[in-house]
Write a protein that holds these residues in place. Structure first.
Motif, mmCIF file in Angstrom:
data_model
loop_
_atom_site.group_PDB
_atom_site.id
_atom_site.type_symbol
_atom_site.label_atom_id
_atom_site.label_comp_id
_atom_site.label_asym_id
_atom_site.label_seq_id
_atom_site.Cartn_x
_atom_site.Cartn_y
_atom_site.Cartn_z
ATOM 1 N N ASP A 1 10.967 7.559 4.170
ATOM 2 C CA ASP A 1 10.596 7.150 2.810
ATOM 3 C C ASP A 1 11.527 7.764 1.772
ATOM 4 O OD1 ASP A 1 8.490 5.670 3.818
ATOM 5 O OD2 ASP A 1 6.951 7.167 3.313
ATOM 6 N N GLU A 22 8.207 9.897 8.984
ATOM 7 C CA GLU A 22 7.837 8.900 7.973
ATOM 8 C C GLU A 22 8.260 9.374 6.589
ATOM 9 O OE1 GLU A 22 3.630 8.343 8.385
ATOM 10 O OE2 GLU A 22 3.824 7.322 10.311
ATOM 11 N N ASP A 64 5.595 4.466 12.676
ATOM 12 C CA ASP A 64 5.047 4.103 11.367
ATOM 13 C C ASP A 64 4.659 2.631 11.267
ATOM 14 O OD1 ASP A 64 4.355 4.535 8.689
ATOM 15 O OD2 ASP A 64 6.379 4.156 7.972
ATOM 16 N N GLN A 79 15.410 -1.223 5.543
ATOM 17 C CA GLN A 79 14.932 0.127 5.255
ATOM 18 C C GLN A 79 14.830 0.934 6.533
ATOM 19 O OE1 GLN A 79 11.190 -0.439 3.159
ATOM 20 N NE2 GLN A 79 12.273 -0.143 1.238
ATOM 21 N N PHE A 117 12.760 3.516 8.919
ATOM 22 C CA PHE A 117 11.348 3.783 9.174
ATOM 23 C C PHE A 117 11.224 4.595 10.445
ATOM 24 C CE2 PHE A 117 12.312 -0.194 11.299
ATOM 25 C CZ PHE A 117 11.714 -0.041 12.548
#
Length: 165
Positions: A70, A66, A11, A5, A7
């Motif tokens: 996301d 962030e 974070d 993922q 990021f």
């Protein structure tokens, strides 16, 4: 392994920056910046880090980065799901022709195993699914990774499932 993922570096703790699959302590991945928004963001951040380009003030804000990470992860996950759903839909549509005669038994390969399931890939249909070990002879303990197996596929109202070997 967990799905990779994006990021924001502020974070998560630095100790979690690693790429487990590649055994790298720190890792970033990017391709051509014209391809995906995620790559544009990474290129801008890296360009600013090596002082070859200026960074928009908004892209220095931890909360914004962030939020962008996301959102990119969310959209990527749903794009992957849409691709799988599309493949499953069209494979199911193709297999409907066997509704009266039954789907022929096909070759499959063991591609992953857990304590409770075996995951089988049927290359002819590009389909992968799991079979509960308790449904298999000897709880599936006689199989190794990449073993060739015979698979009976049945169609249910909730999607395609594999039957016993």
């Amino acid at each position: 392994l967990r799905q990779a993922q994006y990021f924001a570096s502020g974070d998560i703790p630095y100790a979690e920056f690693m790429h487990f699959g590649l055994a790298m302590p720190i890792y970033t991945h990017f391709t051509s910046p014209i391809r995906r928004y995620a790559d544009v963001i990474v290129h801008r951040q890296l360009g600013a880090a090596v002082k070859i380009m200026a960074l928009d003030d908004d892209h220095t804000k931890k909360e914004l980065m962030e939020s962008i990470a996301d959102n990119i992860n969310y959209r990527h996950e749903h794009a992957q799901k849409a691709g799988r759903d599309s493949q499953n839909f069209f494979t199911g549509h193709f297999l409907k022709q066997f509704e009266t005669t039954g789907i022929p038994i096909e070759d499959g390969y063991v591609i992953r195993q857990t304590d409770s399931h075996m995951f089988i890939l049927v290359p002819k249909f590009g389909q992968e699914n799991k079979i509960e070990r308790e449904l298999l002879p000897n709880q599936g303990n006689n199989f190794k990774l990449l073993d060739k197996v015979k698979v009976k596929i049945t169609i249910t109202e909730k999607g395609d499932t594999f039957g016993k070997r």
